[in-house]
Design an enzyme around this catalytic site. Structure first.
Site, short mmCIF file in Angstrom:
data_model
loop_
_atom_site.label_atom_id
_atom_site.label_comp_id
_atom_site.label_asym_id
_atom_site.label_seq_id
_atom_site.Cartn_x
_atom_site.Cartn_y
_atom_site.Cartn_z
N ASP A 21 48.61 45.14 42.60
CA ASP A 21 47.45 44.71 41.41
C ASP A 21 48.06 44.68 40.11
OD1 ASP A 21 44.72 43.44 41.51
OD2 ASP A 21 44.81 45.04 40.30
N ASP B 201 42.40 44.35 49.58
CA ASP B 201 41.11 44.10 49.11
C ASP B 201 40.82 42.70 48.36
OD1 ASP B 201 42.70 44.34 47.01
OD2 ASP B 201 41.66 45.53 45.78
N LYS C 171 43.04 53.94 41.68
CA LYS C 171 41.65 53.39 41.12
C LYS C 171 40.48 54.27 41.74
CE LYS C 171 43.32 48.83 40.46
NZ LYS C 171 43.21 47.32 40.69
N ASP C 172 39.72 54.65 40.78
CA ASP C 172 38.22 55.21 41.37
C ASP C 172 37.45 54.42 42.11
OD1 ASP C 172 36.41 53.91 39.48
OD2 ASP C 172 37.60 54.99 38.13
N ARG C 173 37.36 53.15 42.00
CA ARG C 173 36.69 52.45 42.84
C ARG C 173 37.02 52.17 44.30
NH1 ARG C 173 38.50 49.37 38.52
NH2 ARG C 173 39.81 47.51 38.88
N THR D 9 38.44 43.96 43.21
CA THR D 9 38.82 45.10 43.92
C THR D 9 37.54 46.01 44.55
OG1 THR D 9 40.84 45.41 42.37
CG2 THR D 9 39.96 47.35 43.25
N HIS E 86 42.93 37.34 39.87
CA HIS E 86 42.17 36.99 41.08
C HIS E 86 40.68 36.81 40.90
CE1 HIS E 86 41.07 41.08 41.52
NE2 HIS E 86 42.39 41.30 41.13
N HIS F 183 48.66 41.55 38.01
CA HIS F 183 48.01 40.96 36.87
C HIS F 183 49.01 40.88 35.59
CE1 HIS F 183 44.10 41.11 38.25
NE2 HIS F 183 43.99 42.42 38.56
#
Length: 549
Positions: free
Chosen positions: A292, A337, A164-166, A82, A483, A296
């Site tokens: 995502d 991503d 997601k923060d990232r 990610t 992934h 998962h």
């Protein structure tokens, strides 16, 4: 008489059938730059998944197919996770240069006990840890599109929203006007930053939805072939419908509801900030995380993913409809991503019997113990650091120079001898490898590893598992597939651009996600110094014009 009448009727009917084709006026691409860029990322939407379902879409994902479609866009690097994936989208720079080599890496010089570093962490803050980070974009070495826009137009707004923060950090960068990500039971922002009225209002709406819970989603008819239970470990996947019990925030956020909430917050920010209606163009980045989470938890070939993509398509369509009402001239980019691969238990049933789960002997801990025993090294634990059985692995700094050389050779040899390992490269080998160029689909495994290798952050060894080897040794509830491989099911993603009035086309030739930023910069007539991007501008005109000029 009847024959003449019939002939006249057929002639007139033929004219009516043909007339709309020739009389239809060709769409005209707008001459001026758009006032707003909508940058969408669907986390784990592989090109394979998009291709499988694209004919069923009726909402936002259908609209985008009327624009410029590149079905073979590549996250060229090997670290298909990610953080690295999002780092390429609006920087136009590969991880080897932008510094985001993985979701997590290790810095053995840190004084804290846990040497693992999170990609969106402020490691200078004593309260931060990889598991509970103080969120920051400090590790990103290059500007994002929004930052370039601010340099040319100080009044430009750079806004980012995600589950997601990232994703927010990597798409927004160091100068984010408003940035929000999901945490707990609602959206949050940087530490010490007050939530805007839009975020407060959306969190209030979310709290009410979580409190009352939600019914299971209905599966579209075209999902029926996917509605079949498959046993994975002690559980079964493939038949879920995402019911959300009252007061269960986890069930809410691990379902299509998260994407709907993300779009809702993006819409509120669009309205409250009047994005696209200021004295300079703006950018609104929206990263959708539910695909995502679903991938998962249950893999990507069950009815759950069918439902997720159907709901995503609907939510995206509603978001576009809201933007349309504003009359703002906006351009959309959508990509992912990274891709993903299904759970091995279902792959085994669907013509891929070689799909297996990784050998626990490839874990960093097991490798370290085996090498210590082989070389007679004692008193160093762990000897090998790593975030899992693939990617970057680091040798302990407690080794003497002589021990280090022997341990490095032993680690590389042991990895290369394992039947589940496709390649293992020492840092020195990757440092000596030229930066890859040309079509990313033709890159060697070493090229792919080089594209995400940073000598200051990458491991002493980079490990690439073989095709269809899942790096999850023991599946658990909520974590059955993943992934992160160098293979095309993880590297290849869809890429689409849309703007009202543009000439649509489909180009199957391979492109890269690092081509996005220079393409959008050209569309905006944004001046960026030569050499700022690793990618190239893609001409989106679809006719004789050229949006790259």
């Amino acid at each position: 008489m009847r024959r003449r009448a019939l002939t006249a009727f057929l002639t007139a009917a033929s004219a009516l059938i043909a007339a709309p084709v020739f009389a239809k006026e060709e769409a005209q691409a707008p001459a001026n730059p758009p006032r707003l860029i909508i940058a969408l990322s669907v986390d784990q939407l592989s090109a394979d998944l998009f291709s499988q379902y694209r004919r069923h879409f009726t909402g936002g994902l259908k609209r985008l197919q009327d624009g410029a479609v590149f079905p073979s866009a590549y996250q060229g690097h090997a670290a298909t996770e990610t953080c690295p994936g999002h780092s390429t989208l609006l920087t136009g720079v590969r991880p080897a240069r932008n510094g985001i080599i993985a979701n997590n890496w290790f810095d053995l010089s840190l004084t804290r006990a846990d040497k693992r570093v999170y990609c969106s962490e402020d490691v200078t803050d004593p309260e931060s840890s990889a598991n509970n980070p103080v969120v920051s974009p400090r590790f990103l070495k290059v500007p994002t599109l929004g930052e370039w826009m601010k340099r040319q137009w100080p009044g430009s707004r750079n806004v980012a929203v995600s589950g997601k923060d990232r994703a927010v950090m990597m798409m927004g960068g160091h100068q984010i006007d408003e940035g929000y990500w999901w945490k707990g039971a609602g959206f949050t922002s940087f530490r010490g930053t007050a939530l805007s009225p839009a975020a407060v209002a959306e969190n209030g709406a979310i709290a009410k939805m979580i409190a009352r819970g939600g019914k299971a989603f209905a599966a579209p008819a075209w999902c029926a072939p996917r509605d079949r239970a498959v046993t994975v470990g002690k559980d079964a996947i493939g038949t879920g419908r995402f019911p959300a019990p009252a007061k269960d925030s986890v069930a809410f956020s691990r379902s299509p509801r998260l994407d709907a909430a993300t779009f809702a917050l993006a819409s509120r920010l669009f309205d409250d900030m009047k994005l696209g209606r200021g004295n300079a163009p703006d950018v609104l980045s929206v990263s959708l995380s539910a695909t995502d989470y679903v991938g998962h938890a249950v893999g990507n070939e069950g009815v759950e993913m069918c439902i997720q993509l159907d709901q995503l398509d609907r939510a995206m369509g509603a978001f576009f409809a809201r933007l349309d009402k504003s009359k703002v001239d906006y351009a959309v980019m959508l990509t992912a991503d990274h891709g993903g691969v299904d759970a091995v238990e279902r792959l085994d049933q669907q013509a891929l019997p070689r799909a297996v789960r990784v050998d626990p002997a490839l874990s960093p801990s097991a490798l370290g113990k085996a090498i210590a025993a082989q070389l007679g090294i004692t008193g160093i634990e762990p000897l090998v650091y790593g975030d899992g059985p693939f990617g970057d692995m680091y040798l302990s700094r407690a080794l003497t120079p002589a021990q280090r050389g022997l341990a490095l050779d032993a680690l590389v040899a042991k990895l290369r001898a394992h039947p589940q390992v496709a390649a293992a490269f020492a840092a020195g080998e990757l440092s000596a490898t030229p930066t890859p160029s040309g079509n990313p689909q033709d890159w060697t495994l070493r090229d792919r590893a080089r594209a995400s290798f940073d000598p200051g952050r990458s491991g002493d060894v980079v490990v690439l598992l073989d095709r269809a080897v899942a790096p999850i040794a023991s599946p658990a509830k909520g974590y059955t597939a993943t992934h992160g491989s160098p293979w095309d099911y993880d590297r290849r993603v869809p890429l689409m651009f849309w703007r009202k009035g543009m000439n649509g086309f489909e180009q199957p030739a391979p492109v890269e996600t690092v081509d996005i930023a220079p393409t959008l910069a050209a569309l905006l007539k944004l001046k960026v110094p030569d050499g700022s991007f690793d990618g190239r501008c893609l001409d989106l005109d679809g006719a004789e014009g050229n949006t790259c000029q």
